[in-house]
Write a protein that holds these residues in place. Structure first.
Motif, PDB file in Angstrom:
ATOM      1  N   ASP A   1       0.873  -1.178   0.000  1.00 52.15           N
ATOM      2  CA  ASP A   1       0.000   0.000   0.000  1.00 52.15           C
ATOM      3  C   ASP A   1       0.906   1.222   0.000  1.00 52.15           C
ATOM      4  O   ASP A   1       2.090   1.131   0.331  1.00 52.15           O
ATOM      5  CB  ASP A   1      -0.904  -0.017   1.250  1.00 52.15           C
ATOM      6  N   ASP A   2       0.337   2.380  -0.371  1.00 55.12           N
ATOM      7  CA  ASP A   2       1.194   3.564  -0.363  1.00 55.12           C
ATOM      8  C   ASP A   2       1.454   4.047   1.053  1.00 55.12           C
ATOM      9  O   ASP A   2       2.532   4.548   1.356  1.00 55.12           O
ATOM     10  CB  ASP A   2       0.599   4.684  -1.232  1.00 55.12           C
ATOM     11  N   LEU A   3       0.478   3.827   1.949  1.00 56.70           N
ATOM     12  CA  LEU A   3       0.544   4.507   3.232  1.00 56.70           C
ATOM     13  C   LEU A   3      -0.223   3.745   4.298  1.00 56.70           C
ATOM     14  O   LEU A   3      -1.157   3.011   3.989  1.00 56.70           O
ATOM     15  CB  LEU A   3      -0.103   5.874   2.977  1.00 56.70           C
ATOM     16  N   THR A   4       0.187   3.939   5.550  1.00 56.68           N
ATOM     17  CA  THR A   4      -0.573   3.372   6.662  1.00 56.68           C
ATOM     18  C   THR A   4      -0.841   4.450   7.697  1.00 56.68           C
ATOM     19  O   THR A   4       0.066   5.216   8.050  1.00 56.68           O
ATOM     20  CB  THR A   4       0.203   2.216   7.321  1.00 56.68           C
ATOM     21  N   THR A   5      -2.104   4.518   8.132  1.00 55.48           N
ATOM     22  CA  THR A   5      -2.447   5.464   9.197  1.00 55.48           C
ATOM     23  C   THR A   5      -2.619   4.681  10.491  1.00 55.48           C
ATOM     24  O   THR A   5      -1.780   4.731  11.377  1.00 55.48           O
ATOM     25  CB  THR A   5      -3.725   6.249   8.835  1.00 55.48           C
ATOM     26  N   ASP A   6      -3.723   3.913  10.588  1.00 54.07           N
ATOM     27  CA  ASP A   6      -3.896   3.101  11.800  1.00 54.07           C
ATOM     28  C   ASP A   6      -4.188   1.637  11.471  1.00 54.07           C
ATOM     29  O   ASP A   6      -4.618   0.890  12.342  1.00 54.07           O
ATOM     30  CB  ASP A   6      -4.984   3.690  12.707  1.00 54.07           C
ATOM     31  N   GLY A   7      -3.960   1.264  10.229  1.00 55.08           N
ATOM     32  CA  GLY A   7      -4.050  -0.147   9.850  1.00 55.08           C
ATOM     33  C   GLY A   7      -5.457  -0.661   9.568  1.00 55.08           C
ATOM     34  O   GLY A   7      -5.636  -1.838   9.253  1.00 55.08           O
ATOM     35  N   SER A   8      -6.467   0.219   9.621  1.00 54.56           N
ATOM     36  CA  SER A   8      -7.841  -0.265   9.390  1.00 54.56           C
ATOM     37  C   SER A   8      -7.990  -0.848   7.982  1.00 54.56           C
ATOM     38  O   SER A   8      -8.610  -1.906   7.797  1.00 54.56           O
ATOM     39  CB  SER A   8      -8.853   0.875   9.544  1.00 54.56           C
ATOM     40  N   SER A   9      -7.439  -0.148   7.004  1.00 56.46           N
ATOM     41  CA  SER A   9      -7.561  -0.656   5.625  1.00 56.46           C
ATOM     42  C   SER A   9      -6.722  -1.923   5.448  1.00 56.46           C
ATOM     43  O   SER A   9      -7.139  -2.839   4.722  1.00 56.46           O
ATOM     44  CB  SER A   9      -7.074   0.380   4.613  1.00 56.46           C
ATOM     45  N   LYS A  10      -5.582  -1.975   6.124  1.00 56.94           N
ATOM     46  CA  LYS A  10      -4.746  -3.175   5.991  1.00 56.94           C
ATOM     47  C   LYS A  10      -5.527  -4.411   6.447  1.00 56.94           C
ATOM     48  O   LYS A  10      -5.397  -5.490   5.871  1.00 56.94           O
ATOM     49  CB  LYS A  10      -3.465  -3.078   6.824  1.00 56.94           C
ATOM     50  N   ALA A  11      -6.338  -4.240   7.509  1.00 57.91           N
ATOM     51  CA  ALA A  11      -7.113  -5.381   8.014  1.00 57.91           C
ATOM     52  C   ALA A  11      -8.040  -5.904   6.919  1.00 57.91           C
ATOM     53  O   ALA A  11      -8.140  -7.120   6.700  1.00 57.91           O
ATOM     54  CB  ALA A  11      -7.910  -4.952   9.251  1.00 57.91           C
ATOM     55  N   THR A  12      -8.687  -4.979   6.211  1.00 53.55           N
ATOM     56  CA  THR A  12      -9.595  -5.383   5.128  1.00 53.55           C
ATOM     57  C   THR A  12      -8.843  -6.126   4.024  1.00 53.55           C
ATOM     58  O   THR A  12      -9.288  -7.169   3.529  1.00 53.55           O
ATOM     59  CB  THR A  12     -10.236  -4.110   4.525  1.00 53.55           C
ATOM     60  N   PHE A  13      -7.686  -5.578   3.652  1.00 53.80           N
ATOM     61  CA  PHE A  13      -6.936  -6.172   2.538  1.00 53.80           C
ATOM     62  C   PHE A  13      -6.357  -7.546   2.935  1.00 53.80           C
ATOM     63  O   PHE A  13      -6.377  -8.483   2.131  1.00 53.80           O
ATOM     64  CB  PHE A  13      -5.807  -5.229   2.100  1.00 53.80           C
ATOM     65  N   VAL A  14      -5.854  -7.620   4.165  1.00 53.03           N
ATOM     66  CA  VAL A  14      -5.278  -8.897   4.606  1.00 53.03           C
ATOM     67  C   VAL A  14      -6.367  -9.962   4.638  1.00 53.03           C
ATOM     68  O   VAL A  14      -6.180 -11.096   4.168  1.00 53.03           O
ATOM     69  CB  VAL A  14      -4.610  -8.739   5.993  1.00 53.03           C
ATOM     70  N   ARG A  15      -7.534  -9.587   5.174  1.00 56.06           N
ATOM     71  CA  ARG A  15      -8.631 -10.567   5.234  1.00 56.06           C
ATOM     72  C   ARG A  15      -9.037 -11.020   3.834  1.00 56.06           C
ATOM     73  O   ARG A  15      -9.294 -12.194   3.602  1.00 56.06           O
ATOM     74  CB  ARG A  15      -9.853  -9.960   5.930  1.00 56.06           C
ATOM     75  N   GLY A  16      -9.091 -10.081   2.912  1.00 57.63           N
ATOM     76  CA  GLY A  16      -9.479 -10.421   1.528  1.00 57.63           C
ATOM     77  C   GLY A  16      -8.497 -11.397   0.907  1.00 57.63           C
ATOM     78  O   GLY A  16      -8.883 -12.382   0.271  1.00 57.63           O
ATOM     79  N   LEU A  17      -7.211 -11.114   1.097  1.00 51.22           N
ATOM     80  CA  LEU A  17      -6.185 -11.996   0.511  1.00 51.22           C
ATOM     81  C   LEU A  17      -6.227 -13.373   1.163  1.00 51.22           C
ATOM     82  O   LEU A  17      -6.111 -14.394   0.476  1.00 51.22           O
ATOM     83  CB  LEU A  17      -4.793 -11.368   0.705  1.00 51.22           C
ATOM     84  N   ARG A  18      -6.396 -13.380   2.498  1.00 48.24           N
ATOM     85  CA  ARG A  18      -6.416 -14.691   3.186  1.00 48.24           C
ATOM     86  C   ARG A  18      -7.664 -15.480   2.807  1.00 48.24           C
ATOM     87  O   ARG A  18      -7.597 -16.707   2.658  1.00 48.24           O
ATOM     88  CB  ARG A  18      -6.329 -14.474   4.702  1.00 48.24           C
TER      89      ARG A  18
ATOM     90  N   GLY B   1       1.930   6.147  12.079  1.00 39.74           N
ATOM     91  CA  GLY B   1       2.371   5.597  13.356  1.00 39.74           C
ATOM     92  C   GLY B   1       2.029   6.465  14.553  1.00 39.74           C
ATOM     93  O   GLY B   1       2.710   6.404  15.579  1.00 39.74           O
ATOM     94  N   THR B   2       0.983   7.264  14.441  1.00 40.95           N
ATOM     95  CA  THR B   2       0.690   8.224  15.513  1.00 40.95           C
ATOM     96  C   THR B   2      -0.580   7.878  16.277  1.00 40.95           C
ATOM     97  O   THR B   2      -0.675   8.190  17.462  1.00 40.95           O
ATOM     98  CB  THR B   2       0.501   9.637  14.924  1.00 40.95           C
ATOM     99  N   PHE B   3      -1.536   7.290  15.606  1.00 39.20           N
ATOM    100  CA  PHE B   3      -2.831   7.087  16.254  1.00 39.20           C
ATOM    101  C   PHE B   3      -2.862   5.778  17.035  1.00 39.20           C
ATOM    102  O   PHE B   3      -2.259   4.794  16.618  1.00 39.20           O
ATOM    103  CB  PHE B   3      -3.948   7.119  15.208  1.00 39.20           C
ATOM    104  N   PRO B   4      -3.566   5.776  18.172  1.00 44.91           N
ATOM    105  CA  PRO B   4      -3.571   4.576  19.012  1.00 44.91           C
ATOM    106  C   PRO B   4      -4.303   3.423  18.331  1.00 44.91           C
ATOM    107  O   PRO B   4      -5.195   3.645  17.511  1.00 44.91           O
ATOM    108  CB  PRO B   4      -4.330   5.026  20.269  1.00 44.91           C
ATOM    109  N   GLY B   5      -3.912   2.247  18.691  1.00 39.09           N
ATOM    110  CA  GLY B   5      -4.610   1.067  18.174  1.00 39.09           C
ATOM    111  C   GLY B   5      -3.965   0.491  16.938  1.00 39.09           C
ATOM    112  O   GLY B   5      -4.178  -0.674  16.611  1.00 39.09           O
ATOM    113  N   GLY B   6      -3.157   1.276  16.235  1.00 40.38           N
ATOM    114  CA  GLY B   6      -2.586   0.802  14.974  1.00 40.38           C
ATOM    115  C   GLY B   6      -1.642  -0.374  15.169  1.00 40.38           C
ATOM    116  O   GLY B   6      -1.761  -1.398  14.480  1.00 40.38           O
ATOM    117  N   ALA B   7      -0.722  -0.226  16.112  1.00 41.95           N
ATOM    118  CA  ALA B   7       0.266  -1.294  16.321  1.00 41.95           C
ATOM    119  C   ALA B   7      -0.430  -2.574  16.766  1.00 41.95           C
ATOM    120  O   ALA B   7      -0.114  -3.677  16.289  1.00 41.95           O
ATOM    121  CB  ALA B   7       1.293  -0.851  17.363  1.00 41.95           C
TER     122      ALA B   7
END
Ligand SMILES: O=P(O)(O)OC[C@H]1O[C@H](OP(=O)(O)OP(=O)(O)O)[C@H](O)[C@@H]1O
Ligand SMILES: O=C(O)c1cc(=O)[nH]c(=O)[nH]1
Length: 225
Positions: free
Chosen positions: A125-142, A158-164
């Motif tokens: 992906d181009d960018l990560t804010t808090d990983g919400s979109s990554k969760a969608t993409f990872v689930r789709g691929l899996r 890497g600034t907002f809580p919950g991302g890590a």
């Protein structure tokens, strides 16, 4: 990521005008956060020199940071797709892309470009804010059968809580080429002007409070994985 990679990527973002700091009108981000800082990696897509340099950094980071070369490179809709395509070319790997949601017609697919079942895929992906979109993409691929353990992005807020926690809960190890620390470390002609730097530093000292005070999310609910 090495300091040199962070410094080089941050410089490319600044040279491309991708780092945008607004003292007045906040940016509302995909997850609902308000922020004075927005990184528009899309501005690098159109610039051959900048995109080539960013792809070279990404390819070197994959070779250095991943335990094994992924079998497939998978781009995240929308802005991740061109980066994934260039990176797949640089690594000589097959390319796929993953939609934000299944198309709803035709094969109703979320993953496009061919089969991924039983193969390891690097999510790009181009960018990560808090990983919400990554969760969608990872689930789709899996769901399509890919093994996804690593992701790569050009920039990580890497600034907002919950991302890590979200990324850890997903089992996704994220390689990010640059972060705010790298942007703030850049000196010289392309460095952020002092006034923008001051706005950014104020925000970074308490992003959740800044967001809440500027019409964005004020989360303290448990982040959805
Ligand atoms: O939620 P995160 O995993 O932290 O990542 C932030 C997402 O926000 C952007 O996409 P956005 O949907 O805003 O736009 P796009 O369709 O242009 O990619 C970016 O490209 C990431 O996919
Ligand atoms: O989280 C987002 O929506 C987001 C943040 C950012 O800095 N840049 C971007 O394109 N999207």
């Amino acid at each position: 990521m090495t300091e040199r990679t962070g410094a080089s990527m941050a410089r490319l973002l600044l040279e491309g005008g991708a780092v945008q700091i607004s003292g007045e009108q906040p940016f509302i981000l995909a997850a609902g956060w308000a922020s004075p800082a927005y990184v528009d990696c899309r501005l690098l897509i159109g610039e051959p020199r900048l995109r080539r340099a960013a792809v070279a950094l990404a390819a070197a980071a994959v070779r250095e940071a991943l335990p094994a070369m992924p079998e497939i490179v998978a781009g995240a809709e929308t802005a991740g797709i061109p980066w994934a395509a260039w990176l797949a070319e640089a690594l000589d790997r097959p390319l796929r892309y993953v939609r934000k949601r299944p198309l709803g017609i035709g094969r109703n697919a979320q993953v496009e470009g061919g089969a991924v079942e039983g193969r390891s895929a690097l999510l790009v992906d181009d960018l990560t804010t808090d990983g919400s979109s990554k969760a969608t993409f990872v689930r789709g691929l899996r769901a399509a059968g890919a093994a996804v353990t690593h992701g790569l992005c050009l920039f990580h807020h890497g600034t907002f809580p919950g991302g890590a926690e979200r990324l850890a809960g997903l089992g996704l190890s994220l390689v990010a080429l640059a972060s705010w620390r790298d942007v703030l470390a850049v000196r010289g002609a392309c460095a952020l002007p002092a006034a923008e730097r001051a706005v950014l530093e104020r925000f970074l000292s308490d992003p959740v409070a800044w967001s809440a005070a500027h019409g964005g999310r004020a989360m303290l609910e448990r982040p959805a994985l």
